[in-house]
Design a protein around this motif. Structure first.
Motif, short mmCIF file in Angstrom:
data_model
loop_
_atom_site.label_atom_id
_atom_site.label_comp_id
_atom_site.label_asym_id
_atom_site.label_seq_id
_atom_site.Cartn_x
_atom_site.Cartn_y
_atom_site.Cartn_z
N GLY A 165 0.84 -1.34 0.16
CA GLY A 165 0.01 -0.05 -0.24
C GLY A 165 0.86 1.44 -0.17
N GLN A 166 2.03 1.24 0.78
CA GLN A 166 2.69 2.54 0.78
C GLN A 166 3.20 2.77 -0.62
N ARG A 167 3.99 1.75 -1.08
CA ARG A 167 4.41 1.98 -2.38
C ARG A 167 3.49 2.66 -3.62
N ASP A 168 2.17 1.61 -3.47
CA ASP A 168 1.33 2.11 -4.48
C ASP A 168 0.77 3.33 -4.40
N VAL A 169 0.54 3.60 -2.93
CA VAL A 169 -0.10 5.25 -2.82
C VAL A 169 1.20 6.33 -3.38
N LEU A 170 2.32 6.03 -3.11
CA LEU A 170 3.32 7.00 -3.58
C LEU A 170 3.55 7.03 -4.95
N ILE A 201 11.50 6.70 1.64
CA ILE A 201 13.02 6.29 1.45
C ILE A 201 13.91 6.41 2.65
N LYS A 202 13.42 6.68 3.78
CA LYS A 202 14.26 6.85 4.81
C LYS A 202 15.29 5.59 5.17
N ASP A 203 14.62 4.42 4.90
CA ASP A 203 15.54 2.94 5.27
C ASP A 203 16.13 2.45 3.88
N LYS A 204 16.06 3.24 3.05
CA LYS A 204 16.36 2.45 1.55
C LYS A 204 17.70 3.08 1.26
N GLN A 205 18.55 2.40 0.32
CA GLN A 205 19.62 2.70 -0.25
C GLN A 205 19.43 3.48 -1.53
N ASP A 206 20.46 4.39 -1.91
CA ASP A 206 20.16 5.29 -2.81
C ASP A 206 20.21 4.49 -4.39
N ASN A 207 20.70 3.48 -4.39
CA ASN A 207 20.76 2.74 -5.62
C ASN A 207 19.54 1.79 -5.58
N ASP A 208 18.65 1.65 -4.88
CA ASP A 208 17.37 0.94 -4.74
C ASP A 208 16.47 1.64 -5.61
N TYR A 209 15.60 0.78 -6.25
CA TYR A 209 14.36 1.40 -7.05
C TYR A 209 13.51 1.93 -6.02
N LEU A 210 13.03 3.16 -6.49
CA LEU A 210 12.01 3.74 -5.58
C LEU A 210 10.69 2.62 -5.45
N PHE A 211 10.32 2.22 -6.40
CA PHE A 211 8.94 1.59 -6.69
C PHE A 211 9.34 -0.06 -6.90
N GLN A 212 9.91 -0.78 -5.83
CA GLN A 212 10.49 -2.14 -5.84
C GLN A 212 9.28 -3.24 -6.48
N SER A 213 9.91 -4.16 -7.33
CA SER A 213 9.07 -5.32 -7.77
C SER A 213 8.70 -6.17 -6.62
N ASN A 214 7.38 -6.68 -6.79
CA ASN A 214 6.96 -7.40 -5.54
C ASN A 214 7.67 -9.13 -5.88
N TYR A 260 -0.16 -1.20 -14.76
CA TYR A 260 -1.67 -1.62 -15.27
C TYR A 260 -2.36 -2.36 -14.32
N GLN A 261 -1.66 -3.60 -13.63
CA GLN A 261 -2.67 -4.47 -12.95
C GLN A 261 -3.02 -3.38 -11.87
N ILE A 262 -2.26 -2.85 -11.18
CA ILE A 262 -2.59 -1.89 -10.04
C ILE A 262 -3.82 -1.14 -10.49
N MET A 263 -3.78 -0.41 -11.52
CA MET A 263 -4.81 0.31 -11.88
C MET A 263 -6.10 -0.10 -12.44
N GLN A 264 -5.90 -1.32 -13.02
CA GLN A 264 -7.08 -2.27 -13.38
C GLN A 264 -7.74 -2.73 -11.97
N LYS A 265 -7.01 -3.17 -11.08
CA LYS A 265 -7.57 -3.54 -9.71
C LYS A 265 -8.58 -2.52 -9.24
N LEU A 266 -7.66 -1.24 -9.09
CA LEU A 266 -8.25 0.03 -8.56
C LEU A 266 -9.66 0.20 -9.34
#
Length: 195
Positions: free
Chosen positions: A37-42, A97-110, A123-129
């Motif tokens: 949820g936090q990732r999807d909202v951002l 991002i406070k606990d993430k590394q700079d080279n991490d992707y902002l929106f990590q894959s599941n 697309y899947q997130i938006m279709q579900k929404l």
């Protein structure tokens, strides 16, 4: 229903912006209930506040947003530099991002560690929404069109929006964000003959 494939022009034409601010709040609430949820909202809030394409959102890294409210990115489709203004999202981003590394992707894959969510994932997130909101016109361009629709409604500055979207004409921009359709309907609401 919307097109099953998220990268064709048909999807862009069938997809509509979220026109009501109350629906944006509902969307935000529903996304917050997702497993990520936090990732999807951002992701959603960045999409509707920057107007970036999903393909440009998913590849963002944490380091691009650390200690800046104006990150400079290169758009994938146009290869043009663009300076974002994320001042209104800076507290949310900083917390995310406070606990993430700079080279991490902002929106990590599941599914894949150390990789970003794919456009099809968006697309899947938006279709579900869309299903949750009883809408069949959500897709990867929903966020971008929502940004454009509300930017235009608030500013009436179609020239700047055209530049942001890198469109060749104001008519294309208005049609893309659904304003042309709205304006036609509004003018027809007031039109009467023989009544």
């Amino acid at each position: 229903m919307s097109q099953p494939h998220n990268t064709n022009k048909g999807e862009r034409l069938n997809v509509q912006p979220i026109r009501k601010k109350s629906d944006i709040e509902i969307a935000r609430f529903l996304l917050s209930k997702n497993k990520h949820g936090q990732r999807d909202v951002l992701l959603f809030l960045m999409g509707i506040n920057t107007g970036l394409r999903a393909s440009d959102l998913v590849v963002r890294t944490v380091g691009e947003f650390r200690n800046t409210k104006h990150p400079v990115i290169v758009e994938q489709k146009t290869h043009k530099k663009r300076t974002l203004n994320v001042s209104n999202l800076s507290d949310l981003i900083d917390d995310f991002i406070k606990d993430k590394q700079d080279n991490d992707y902002l929106f990590q894959s599941n599914k894949f560690k150390n990789y970003h969510i794919k456009v099809n994932g968006v697309y899947q997130i938006m279709q579900k929404l869309g299903r949750q909101m009883d809408r069949d016109d959500f897709g990867t361009h929903t966020m971008r069109k929502t940004f454009g629709y509300h930017y235009y409604r608030q500013t009436h500055d179609i020239a700047t929006l055209m530049t942001i979207f890198n469109h060749s004409s104001q008519q294309i921009t208005k049609r893309y964000i659904g304003i042309t359709e709205d304006e036609i309907n509004e003018s027809l609401d007031k039109f009467k003959l023989g009544l």
